[in-house]
Design a protein around this motif. Structure first.
Motif, PDB file in Angstrom:
ATOM      1  N   HIS A  31      -6.521  94.524  29.684  1.00 15.31           N
ATOM      2  CA  HIS A  31      -5.746  93.321  29.185  1.00 15.31           C
ATOM      3  C   HIS A  31      -4.838  92.895  30.408  1.00 15.31           C
ATOM      4  CE1 HIS A  31      -7.189  93.527  25.262  1.00 15.31           C
ATOM      5  NE2 HIS A  31      -6.717  92.371  25.028  1.00 15.31           N
ATOM      6  N   GLY A  32      -5.403  92.855  31.662  1.00 17.47           N
ATOM      7  CA  GLY A  32      -4.963  92.175  32.746  1.00 17.47           C
ATOM      8  C   GLY A  32      -3.808  93.091  33.280  1.00 17.47           C
ATOM      9  N   GLY A  35      -0.963  93.696  30.561  1.00 20.76           N
ATOM     10  CA  GLY A  35      -1.462  94.075  29.340  1.00 20.76           C
ATOM     11  C   GLY A  35      -1.686  95.331  28.896  1.00 20.76           C
ATOM     12  N   THR A  39      -4.141  96.750  23.259  1.00 16.27           N
ATOM     13  CA  THR A  39      -3.530  95.344  22.531  1.00 16.27           C
ATOM     14  C   THR A  39      -4.317  95.133  21.441  1.00 16.27           C
ATOM     15  OG1 THR A  39      -2.693  94.650  24.961  1.00 16.27           O
ATOM     16  CG2 THR A  39      -3.308  93.254  23.410  1.00 16.27           C
ATOM     17  N   ALA A 166      -6.425  88.450  27.706  1.00 12.98           N
ATOM     18  CA  ALA A 166      -5.114  88.796  28.310  1.00 12.98           C
ATOM     19  C   ALA A 166      -4.290  87.576  28.062  1.00 12.98           C
ATOM     20  CB  ALA A 166      -5.050  89.354  29.687  1.00 12.98           C
ATOM     21  N   VAL A 171      -0.160  89.600  24.471  1.00 10.83           N
ATOM     22  CA  VAL A 171       0.750  90.699  25.220  1.00 10.83           C
ATOM     23  C   VAL A 171       1.899  90.798  24.505  1.00 10.83           C
ATOM     24  CG1 VAL A 171       1.716  90.942  27.420  1.00 10.83           C
ATOM     25  CG2 VAL A 171      -0.641  90.323  27.169  1.00 10.83           C
ATOM     26  N   ARG A 211      -7.698  88.861  33.580  1.00 13.93           N
ATOM     27  CA  ARG A 211      -7.423  87.605  32.642  1.00 13.93           C
ATOM     28  C   ARG A 211      -8.389  86.745  32.899  1.00 13.93           C
ATOM     29  NH1 ARG A 211      -2.868  85.288  35.598  1.00 13.93           N
ATOM     30  NH2 ARG A 211      -3.560  86.018  37.390  1.00 13.93           N
TER      31      ARG A 211
END
Length: 245
Positions: A31-32, A35, A39, A166, A171, A211
């Motif tokens: 998640h980037g 993140g 998540t 993301a 987040v 992202r």
């Protein structure tokens, strides 16, 4: 009430009051830069647990691994093939139906799961039709990030910087639920936009830090608490409509 924290007698007693159950489902994927890998499972799980505590709804264990092949070029991502996830969901549904659950509500946190969950529903309904099984069974898919209250909150806090993957909202919610926060500089501040309909290596070339159109540096833990509340309100509204329908 969480299924894994209940005894079988408690589940049997619950079924005399209610025959609905919530199944959180998400993914274990990148998640980037800031993140959490979990998540997409943490967010629906947190909402589902809050619903269970507030509204006497039984919550099944979370399906933490989803269909995330396009993220596999990033370390930490786990993915099931669509056929594998369909089989897992089918067996989960059939197990619940055997015990007398008539309404199974999948609370989803990963957009990449949607097509596969719907396919699993089709598999279950088709087999029941072929077998002539006329016992009631209703299946529903609801993604927490689609709720009106949550979307409005994200728009007010982040505008176009919310993005598609993301995102700042997910987040923030995952940070609040997990009790962590990670500060990482974003470059560029707003990630490129594009399609995730591709293989893993193509995805990483398109989105080098993971992202998609987002700036999750805007996320704050205190935002996460607000997203939990809007998420619970939106999901409870959807769950009640499912039972009524």
């Amino acid at each position: 009430m969480r299924l894994q924290h209940a005894t079988w007698q408690e589940v049997e007693a619950y079924l005399t009051r209610h025959t609905g159950i919530i199944v959180p489902i998400g993914s274990t994927e990148q998640h980037g830069p800031n993140g959490l890998v979990g998540t997409d499972a943490i967010c629906p799980e947190a909402i589902a647990w809050a619903l269970g505590e507030r509204h006497d709804v039984l919550v099944a264990p979370t399906q933490n691994i989803g269909m995330a092949q396009h993220h596999l070029a990033f370390p930490g991502t786990l993915s099931l093939a669509p056929s594998t996830l369909i089989a897992v969901l089918r067996d989960t549904i059939v197990s619940l139906a055997r015990h007398g659950f008539t309404h199974v509500f999948f609370l989803n946190g990963h957009g990449g799961n949607i097509a596969t969950i719907k396919a699993a529903f089709a598999e279950v309904y088709t087999q029941r039709s072929l077998d002539g099984d006329d016992q009631p069974l209703n299946l529903s898919l609801y993604s927490w990030f689609s709720g009106q209250r949550g979307r409005e909150l994200a728009a007010s806090l982040y505008g176009d910087a919310e993005g598609n993957h993301a995102t700042a909202s997910e987040v923030a919610l995952s940070w609040y639920a997990a009790g962590v926060e990670k500060s990482v500089a974003m470059s560029p501040r707003l990630a490129p936009k594009g399609s995730a309909d591709c293989d893993a290596d193509t995805f990483r070339r398109r989105f080098p830090d993971g992202r998609m159109g987002s700036d999750p540096s805007l996320a704050k833990v205190e935002h996460g608490k607000r997203f939990l509340e809007t998420g619970v309100e939106d999901a409870w509204e959807a769950y009640r409509a499912f039972l009524a329908g």
